[in-house]
Design a protein around this motif. Structure first.
Motif, mmCIF file in Angstrom:
data_model
loop_
_atom_site.group_PDB
_atom_site.id
_atom_site.type_symbol
_atom_site.label_atom_id
_atom_site.label_comp_id
_atom_site.label_asym_id
_atom_site.label_seq_id
_atom_site.Cartn_x
_atom_site.Cartn_y
_atom_site.Cartn_z
ATOM 1 N N MET B 1 0.853 -1.195 0.000
ATOM 2 C CA MET B 1 0.000 0.000 0.000
ATOM 3 C C MET B 1 0.875 1.226 0.000
ATOM 4 N N ASP B 2 0.541 2.178 -0.822
ATOM 5 C CA ASP B 2 1.424 3.307 -0.975
ATOM 6 C C ASP B 2 0.672 4.588 -0.680
ATOM 7 N N PHE B 3 0.890 5.142 0.488
ATOM 8 C CA PHE B 3 0.194 6.375 0.842
ATOM 9 C C PHE B 3 1.035 7.604 0.576
ATOM 10 N N THR B 4 2.183 7.462 -0.110
ATOM 11 C CA THR B 4 3.086 8.609 -0.236
ATOM 12 C C THR B 4 2.576 9.635 -1.237
ATOM 13 N N GLY B 5 1.625 9.263 -2.109
ATOM 14 C CA GLY B 5 1.151 10.209 -3.115
ATOM 15 C C GLY B 5 0.097 11.161 -2.589
ATOM 16 N N LEU B 6 -0.149 11.137 -1.299
ATOM 17 C CA LEU B 6 -1.245 11.933 -0.742
ATOM 18 C C LEU B 6 -0.717 13.158 0.003
ATOM 19 N N SER B 7 -1.546 14.189 0.057
ATOM 20 C CA SER B 7 -1.135 15.415 0.750
ATOM 21 C C SER B 7 -1.155 15.186 2.262
ATOM 22 N N ASN B 8 -0.605 16.164 2.990
ATOM 23 C CA ASN B 8 -0.568 16.044 4.450
ATOM 24 C C ASN B 8 -1.955 15.983 5.061
ATOM 25 N N ALA B 9 -2.852 16.816 4.548
ATOM 26 C CA ALA B 9 -4.217 16.829 5.087
ATOM 27 C C ALA B 9 -4.868 15.461 4.881
ATOM 28 N N GLU B 10 -4.622 14.915 3.681
ATOM 29 C CA GLU B 10 -5.202 13.607 3.388
ATOM 30 C C GLU B 10 -4.599 12.528 4.271
ATOM 31 N N GLN B 11 -3.297 12.596 4.464
ATOM 32 C CA GLN B 11 -2.622 11.603 5.309
ATOM 33 C C GLN B 11 -3.184 11.622 6.714
ATOM 34 N N ALA B 12 -3.349 12.825 7.263
ATOM 35 C CA ALA B 12 -3.852 12.951 8.631
ATOM 36 C C ALA B 12 -5.260 12.381 8.726
ATOM 37 N N HIS B 13 -6.081 12.745 7.746
ATOM 38 C CA HIS B 13 -7.461 12.259 7.704
ATOM 39 C C HIS B 13 -7.487 10.742 7.626
ATOM 40 N N ILE B 14 -6.678 10.222 6.733
ATOM 41 C CA ILE B 14 -6.624 8.770 6.557
ATOM 42 C C ILE B 14 -6.137 8.071 7.813
ATOM 43 N N ASN B 15 -5.109 8.645 8.457
ATOM 44 C CA ASN B 15 -4.589 7.987 9.656
ATOM 45 C C ASN B 15 -5.650 7.793 10.709
ATOM 46 N N LYS B 16 -6.507 8.817 10.853
ATOM 47 C CA LYS B 16 -7.581 8.701 11.847
ATOM 48 C C LYS B 16 -8.526 7.569 11.477
ATOM 49 N N LEU B 17 -8.911 7.530 10.190
ATOM 50 C CA LEU B 17 -9.838 6.493 9.746
ATOM 51 C C LEU B 17 -9.205 5.111 9.839
ATOM 52 N N VAL B 18 -7.919 5.032 9.507
ATOM 53 C CA VAL B 18 -7.209 3.756 9.584
ATOM 54 C C VAL B 18 -7.217 3.236 11.014
ATOM 55 N N GLU B 19 -6.962 4.167 11.963
ATOM 56 C CA GLU B 19 -6.953 3.762 13.369
ATOM 57 C C GLU B 19 -8.308 3.184 13.770
ATOM 58 N N LYS B 20 -9.362 3.874 13.346
ATOM 59 C CA LYS B 20 -10.702 3.428 13.706
ATOM 60 C C LYS B 20 -10.966 2.042 13.115
ATOM 61 N N ARG B 21 -10.592 1.862 11.846
ATOM 62 C CA ARG B 21 -10.816 0.575 11.190
ATOM 63 C C ARG B 21 -10.006 -0.542 11.817
ATOM 64 N N GLN B 22 -8.773 -0.216 12.217
ATOM 65 C CA GLN B 22 -7.948 -1.237 12.862
ATOM 66 C C GLN B 22 -8.573 -1.681 14.168
ATOM 67 N N PHE B 23 -9.125 -0.723 14.901
ATOM 68 C CA PHE B 23 -9.764 -1.063 16.156
ATOM 69 C C PHE B 23 -10.979 -1.954 15.908
ATOM 70 N N GLN B 24 -11.787 -1.575 14.918
ATOM 71 C CA GLN B 24 -12.952 -2.392 14.584
ATOM 72 C C GLN B 24 -12.522 -3.791 14.154
ATOM 73 N N GLY B 25 -11.453 -3.850 13.383
ATOM 74 C CA GLY B 25 -10.916 -5.131 12.937
ATOM 75 C C GLY B 25 -10.499 -5.993 14.106
ATOM 76 N N PHE B 26 -9.875 -5.362 15.077
ATOM 77 C CA PHE B 26 -9.466 -6.084 16.268
ATOM 78 C C PHE B 26 -10.673 -6.659 17.000
ATOM 79 N N LEU B 27 -11.738 -5.862 17.139
ATOM 80 C CA LEU B 27 -12.932 -6.332 17.849
ATOM 81 C C LEU B 27 -13.590 -7.498 17.112
ATOM 82 N N THR B 28 -13.614 -7.397 15.773
ATOM 83 C CA THR B 28 -14.193 -8.486 14.980
ATOM 84 C C THR B 28 -13.380 -9.765 15.161
ATOM 85 N N MET B 29 -12.065 -9.612 15.108
ATOM 86 C CA MET B 29 -11.181 -10.763 15.262
ATOM 87 C C MET B 29 -11.395 -11.414 16.627
ATOM 88 N N TYR B 30 -11.534 -10.602 17.652
ATOM 89 C CA TYR B 30 -11.775 -11.080 18.999
ATOM 90 C C TYR B 30 -13.040 -11.945 19.038
#
Lengths: 89, 92
Positions: B1-30
Motif C-alpha cells: 500500500m502506498d500512501f506517499t502520493g497523498l497530501s498532508n491533510a489527506e494523510q492525517a485524515h486517513i490515519n484517523k480512519l485507519v486507526e478506527k478501522r484497525q480497532f474495529q478489525g481487532f474487535l471483529t477478530m476477537y
C-alpha cells in the motif's frame, strides 16, 4: 497492490481530495480483507488440534506454504477477472 | 500500500480512519476467535463453568491463533515487499 486502482494524480497541494482518500481506504480495506481471509483459511487448512499452545514444525511449514499458495491464487483469479473485464468492454 | 502520493491533510485524515478501522478489525477478530475456541473446546455441558481441560484447550487455542496470525503476518509482509519491489522495477 496499488496497481489495482491506478494512480491518484499529483499530491503536494495541501488540499483534501475525497476521491483519493476513498481510493486509499478502499485499498486498505481490500488488503485487510485479504489478510483476514488468509488467516482464517490457513487456520482451517493447517491447524487441526489445540492440544498445545505452540505451533508444531509441520503446522509452521504448512502455514508458510498456505500463504504462498493463497497469494498465487489471488493473483491468478485477479488475472482471470481482468481478462473477463477486458473482453466485456 | 502506498500512501506517499497523498497530501498532508489527506494523510492525517486517513490515519484517523485507519486507526478506527484497525480497532474495529481487532474487535471483529476477537469475536471470531472466541467463537472458534468455544466451538472447538467446549463440548461438555454437564457444568456451568469450564472444566480444567476445557480451560487449557481455550488457552492453547487463543495462543496458537495469535502465533498463527503472527506467522501469516510475517509471510504476508514478505510477499508484499517482493511484489512492491517487483512493481517498482517494472514502472521505474
Amino acid at each position: 497492490m496499488s496497481s489495482l486502482f491506478g494512480g491518484g494524480g499529483s499530491s503536494s497541494s495541501g488540499g483534501l481530495n475525497p476521491e483519493r482518500v476513498e481510493m486509499a481506504l478502499t485499498e486498505m480495506d481490500t488488503v485487510t480483507d485479504l489478510f483476514n481471509r488468509m488467516v482464517s483459511s490457513c487456520q482451517n487448512k493447517c491447524i487441526a488440534r489445540y492440544a498445545e499452545a505452540d505451533l508444531s514444525k509441520g503446522e509452521a511449514v504448512c502455514i508458510d506454504r498456505c500463504v504462498s499458495k493463497y497469494h498465487e491464487v489471488y493473483g491468478k483469479v485477479g488475472d482471470k477477472l481482468k481478462v473477463r473485464g477486458e473482453q466485456k468492454s | 500500500m502506498d500512501f506517499t502520493g497523498l497530501s498532508n491533510a489527506e494523510q492525517a485524515h486517513i490515519n484517523k480512519l485507519v486507526e478506527k478501522r484497525q480497532f474495529q478489525g481487532f474487535l471483529t477478530m476477537y469475536g471470531k476467535l472466541v467463537e472458534k475456541c468455544f466451538n472447538t473446546c467446549c463440548n461438555d455441558f454437564t457444568s456451568k463453568s469450564l472444566s480444567s481441560k476445557e480451560e487449557q484447550c481455550v488457552n492453547n487455542c487463543a495462543e496458537k491463533f495469535m502465533k498463527h496470525s503472527e506467522r501469516v503476518s510475517a509471510r504476508f509482509a514478505e510477499m508484499n515487499a517482493e511484489i512492491m519491489s517487483g512493481q517498482k522495477n517494472m514502472s521505474g
